[in-house]
Scaffold this active site. Structure first.
Site, PDB file in Angstrom:
ATOM      1  N   GLY A 137       0.829  -1.218   0.000  1.00 33.59           N
ATOM      2  CA  GLY A 137       0.000   0.000   0.000  1.00 33.59           C
ATOM      3  C   GLY A 137       0.849   1.247   0.000  1.00 33.59           C
ATOM      4  N   GLY A 142       2.615   3.735   1.475  1.00 34.93           N
ATOM      5  CA  GLY A 142       3.118   3.969   2.823  1.00 34.93           C
ATOM      6  C   GLY A 142       3.659   5.373   3.016  1.00 34.93           C
ATOM      7  N   ARG A 143       3.848   6.063   1.912  1.00 38.05           N
ATOM      8  CA  ARG A 143       4.346   7.441   2.014  1.00 38.05           C
ATOM      9  C   ARG A 143       3.865   8.273   0.837  1.00 38.05           C
ATOM     10  NH1 ARG A 143      10.301   7.252  -0.235  1.00 38.05           N
ATOM     11  NH2 ARG A 143      10.127   5.373  -1.454  1.00 38.05           N
ATOM     12  N   LYS A 194       4.300  12.178  -3.096  1.00 40.06           N
ATOM     13  CA  LYS A 194       5.140  11.063  -2.622  1.00 40.06           C
ATOM     14  C   LYS A 194       6.132  11.634  -1.613  1.00 40.06           C
ATOM     15  CE  LYS A 194       8.056   7.396  -4.591  1.00 40.06           C
ATOM     16  NZ  LYS A 194       8.530   6.833  -5.869  1.00 40.06           N
ATOM     17  N   ASP A 203       4.306  -4.661  -7.546  1.00 38.19           N
ATOM     18  CA  ASP A 203       3.700  -3.402  -7.095  1.00 38.19           C
ATOM     19  C   ASP A 203       4.255  -2.222  -7.883  1.00 38.19           C
ATOM     20  OD1 ASP A 203       6.003  -4.314  -5.488  1.00 38.19           O
ATOM     21  OD2 ASP A 203       5.904  -2.330  -4.599  1.00 38.19           O
ATOM     22  N   ASN A 204       5.305  -2.459  -8.645  1.00 36.58           N
ATOM     23  CA  ASN A 204       5.874  -1.402  -9.484  1.00 36.58           C
ATOM     24  C   ASN A 204       5.584  -1.667 -10.957  1.00 36.58           C
ATOM     25  OD1 ASN A 204       6.880  -0.275  -7.147  1.00 36.58           O
ATOM     26  ND2 ASN A 204       8.924  -1.147  -7.389  1.00 36.58           N
ATOM     27  N   ASP A 234       7.665   4.128 -10.586  1.00 33.45           N
ATOM     28  CA  ASP A 234       8.528   3.894  -9.428  1.00 33.45           C
ATOM     29  C   ASP A 234      10.005   3.842  -9.784  1.00 33.45           C
ATOM     30  OD1 ASP A 234       6.682   4.229  -7.549  1.00 33.45           O
ATOM     31  OD2 ASP A 234       6.821   2.247  -6.659  1.00 33.45           O
TER      32      ASP A 234
END
Ligand code: AMP
Ligand code: MG
Length: 496
Positions: free
Chosen positions: A86, A88-89, A109, A254-255, A264
């Protein structure tokens, strides 16, 4: 100043996200702003105020109409499944409709902790923010699908990685932030309804022309067609990476974007000397994401995507697997076709012939044998057409010239069948093979000047040349030159 937000993702069911506000920073300062992109997105630049922009792009003020949220996703990291990652930042502010009518995500981001932060601080150091800014904008200028960088702000705070560094926030623009990992998060929870919603959202946003309207025909066809479309875009994307010597570095699921954009930018880099085994990332100890592995890894990631769609493709799981497998196997052919198209362009070919792939491979092999610089070797192909001096400029890049000498006549013979004159081919070559890419040593120099001396001039100078990659740059610093031995960057750190 901001265009209005459409809040599509925010209106999807609550379990797809966590609503969350950015955490204000001490002293926001706008250090980069992409006016051209802002215009494309419909920003009102007449009302632009740098102070206000710094506040908003730092997350100290939420723009009117935005509803910030952290997206839920999972992912395979270096082959291991993590059921919950998820944002996270990062926080999605919402979507805007750009001047061409396309929906674009706006995301901060480095804007602070979210419910997905686990042990992380929710922050980003300046170095990686500027690296993403530079490399994503260079990719765009090279014609490679990518997320974009709209703004970078420093926070006036320190973040602690290997050493304390200035903190920063990047504003990223994407066709969407749907990833393979987004689907995996819900598939792992057997939440087929959410997977279907995501698939419909992906189709609406990225593949509106897919066959099989919801109303007609079996639904399975529609989702199989989505899979096929994503396979096609990823095949194309990775072929373009290969054609510029780009190494992503962290091709985790996830990327891997569903839209087919590069996303990413962590320990990514462009190769200097051509070597297909090149790895930059300090955390990629086994070379999983080496240059040459990228197509195979993309296919592996797409297989993980296919798994999430199985229940939508067919109620009979055997049949679903058989059909999805056939599509995933088709990646190889799709990729080959894309790669040949990319490489054909790099050799100055407008027509396609049977042996073109082998011809391209022949040059790569000669480059490997001669330890030639990837970018310059392709750039100087055009020089060869200018005469013997040009050919010598190309040959000077090779420490072993035997294979090159054997290859050049093959290439000339093939060019003769193009039926175009040499000046036309030279023009094509210079419009396809960049003079400048963001070479790693230049990127590192720009990042260090900004982070250590608060000097953004090298960053700005580099940005100016890499966003015009097909022009020969002028000026004191030679941005086309490969690194000297002492300048070589062998490892890039994730420490993002
Ligand atoms: P990345 O390596 O940037 O693709 O991130 C992988 C995962 O780690 C994502 O879930 C990120 O949100 C999370 N992450 C990375 N850095 C941080 C951080 N500093 N604080 C919180 N989460 C982070
Ligand atoms: Mg990521």
């Amino acid at each position: 100043m901001f265009p209005s937000f459409s809040l599509r993702y925010a209106r999807l069911p609550a379990r797809l996200r966590a609503d969350c506000l950015p955490t204000p920073v001490a002293e926001p300062r706008l250090v980069a702003f992409n006016r051209e992109l802002a215009e494309e997105l419909g920003f009102d630049l007449a009302a632009f105020d740098a102070g206000r922009a710094a506040e908003v792009f730092a997350g100290n003020a939420v723009p009117e109409g935005a509803e910030p949220l952290a997206m839920a996703y999972a992912g395979h990291q270096f082959g291991n499944f993590v059921p919950q990652l998820g944002d996270g930042r990062a926080l999605l502010l919402g979507e805007v409709v750009d001047r061409r009518g396309r929906l674009r995500d706006l995301q901060l981001k480095g804007s602070g902790r979210t419910p997905f932060s686990r042990g992380g601080d929710g922050r980003a150091p300046l170095g990686p923010v500027l690296r993403e800014y530079l490399v994503s904008e260079a990719m765009h200028a090279l014609g490679i699908p990518t997320t974009r960088a709209l703004a970078a702000v420093t926070s006036g705070e320190r973040v602690f990685r290997r050493i304390p560094e200035p903190g920063a926030v990047l504003t990223r623009v994407a066709a969407s932030h749907l990833r393979v990992g987004t689907f995996q998060y819900f598939a792992a929870r057997r939440d087929t309804e959410a997977v279907q919603l995501l698939a419909d959202e992906a189709i609406a946003r990225h593949y509106p022309d897919l066959p099989g309207e919801l109303a007609e025909g079996p639904l399975g066809e529609r989702y199989l067609a989505l899979l096929e479309a994503v396979v096609g875009r990823q095949a194309d994307l990775v072929a373009r990476w290969m054609g510029t010597g780009f190494i992503h570095g962290v091709m985790n699921t996830d990327n891997t974007s569903i839209s087919g954009e590069t996303i990413d930018y962590g320990p990514c880099a462009f190769m200097d000397t051509y070597d297909p085994r090149t790895v930059f990332s300090s955390i990629d100890e086994r070379g999983r994401y080496a240059y040459l592995n990228q197509p195979v890894i993309a296919q592996w990631n797409l297989a993980r995507f296919a798994e999430t769609l199985l229940p939508l493709i067919d109620d009979d799981s055997e049949r679903a697997i058989a059909r999805a497998t056939a599509v995933i196997e088709g990646f190889t052919e799709r990729y080959e076709a894309s790669w040949q198209a990319v490489m054909g362009g790099k050799l100055g070919l407008a027509l396609q012939e049977e042996g073109d792939g082998a011809l391209a491979q022949g040059l790569l092999d000669a480059m490997q044998a001669g330890h030639a610089d990837f970018t310059l070797a392709f750039r100087r192909l055009a020089d060869v057409l200018d005469g013997p001096e040009g050919e010598a400029r190309l040959a000077a890049l090779f420490d072993d010239r035997e294979a090159l000498a054997a290859w050049l006549p093959r290439w000339r013979e093939r060019l003769a069948r193009e039926g175009a004159d040499e000046s036309e081919i030279a023009r094509r070559l210079r419009g396809t093979n960049p003079a400048v890419i963001p070479r790693n040593h230049r990127v590192e120099q720009a990042l260090a000047a900004a982070a250590e001396e608060d000097d953004f001039a090298p960053f700005e100078a580099l940005l100016a040349v890499i966003t015009r990659p097909f022009e020969e740059p002028h000026g004191e610093v030679d941005y086309t030159r490969p690194p000297h031995d002492g300048e070589k960057v062998l490892r890039t750190f994730c420490g993002t």
